[in-house]
Design a protein around this motif. Sequence first.
Motif, PDB file in Angstrom:
ATOM      1  N   ARG A   1       0.837  -1.204   0.000  1.00  0.00           N
ATOM      2  CA  ARG A   1       0.000   0.000   0.000  1.00  0.00           C
ATOM      3  C   ARG A   1       0.869   1.250   0.000  1.00  0.00           C
ATOM      4  O   ARG A   1       0.473   2.293  -0.505  1.00  0.00           O
ATOM      5  CB  ARG A   1      -0.930  -0.019   1.207  1.00  0.00           C
TER       6      ARG A   1
ATOM      7  N   SER B   1      -1.678   1.650  -4.247  1.00  0.00           N
ATOM      8  CA  SER B   1      -2.272   2.514  -3.222  1.00  0.00           C
ATOM      9  C   SER B   1      -3.710   2.153  -2.906  1.00  0.00           C
ATOM     10  O   SER B   1      -4.213   2.453  -1.819  1.00  0.00           O
ATOM     11  CB  SER B   1      -2.193   3.976  -3.677  1.00  0.00           C
ATOM     12  N   SER B   2      -4.399   1.506  -3.847  1.00  0.00           N
ATOM     13  CA  SER B   2      -5.808   1.177  -3.647  1.00  0.00           C
ATOM     14  C   SER B   2      -6.012  -0.174  -2.962  1.00  0.00           C
ATOM     15  O   SER B   2      -7.155  -0.563  -2.692  1.00  0.00           O
ATOM     16  CB  SER B   2      -6.533   1.165  -4.992  1.00  0.00           C
TER      17      SER B   2
ATOM     18  N   SER C   1      -7.390  -8.015  -4.545  1.00  0.00           N
ATOM     19  CA  SER C   1      -7.404  -6.586  -4.235  1.00  0.00           C
ATOM     20  C   SER C   1      -6.710  -6.262  -2.912  1.00  0.00           C
ATOM     21  O   SER C   1      -6.627  -5.093  -2.527  1.00  0.00           O
ATOM     22  CB  SER C   1      -8.844  -6.065  -4.193  1.00  0.00           C
TER      23      SER C   1
END
Length: 271
Positions: free
Chosen positions: A22, A63-64, A235
Amino acid sequence: MSELPFAATTPVSVSRVGLKARDAESLAAYYRAVVGLQELSRADGAITLGAANRPLLVLEQDSSAKPDDPRSAGLFHTAFLLPSRADLGRWINHAAANRIGIEGASDHLVSEALYMTDPEGNGIEIYADRRPQDWKWNGDRIAMATERLNLPAVVGSVPAGDAGWQGAPENTIVGHVHLRVGRPEDAEAWWHEAFGFDTVAKYGAQAVFLSSGHYHHHIGANAWQSAGAGRRDPSRSGLAWVEMRSDSAKAETSREDPWGTVIRTVPGVPA
């Protein structure tokens, strides 16, 4: 110069580990400061870290990404193998001087190890092997245990007047990778089929340890927190891939284990 550890001289061994981060910048700073890795390169949003010129860890920025779920399949720890017991002693002194948080310290009979977790929840082991000729085998199974580490003895292996920890030394490698899986027996069958690994130890039905070339283990797989876990959520941050080096591979390949963890294979003899 130290010798390349035995773990890297077998027909198949661990080459590199990729983590989805992240905050790759902060995570890279952690691995430089705590593990002593050096930044080797940057490309396409990924930071490659290693020891000397050997790449060991790739941090891929996303980052997501949602935080890793420790109850899912994924990484239990990346195990960085130092070339000697004195190197481990130097690292312990470094950890004490810098107040690095240690979560465990164990004597596994075949190795001596310390454990911690990086800021994004990825497990880390720093260890040194005992001499392979001193490992105890019962047929095709190796004697491993989890006993209290004799920290003073390890620190005492550092020569008097030594320069101390100077970062991860040359010939530091990723000795093994320990995975979280839904069913260890499924992991065992997959690594047998995909890489011809041997089962060298089991901790009941909850963990299995596998290797190439009579090493104590290149891969561990446990369901201590992740029993029944299904495929990984792509994810989430955490383990992105594991890269294995094989001296019989003719080309780079990629496949997925039963939980969707990407396992790459690259050709090459130990170097």
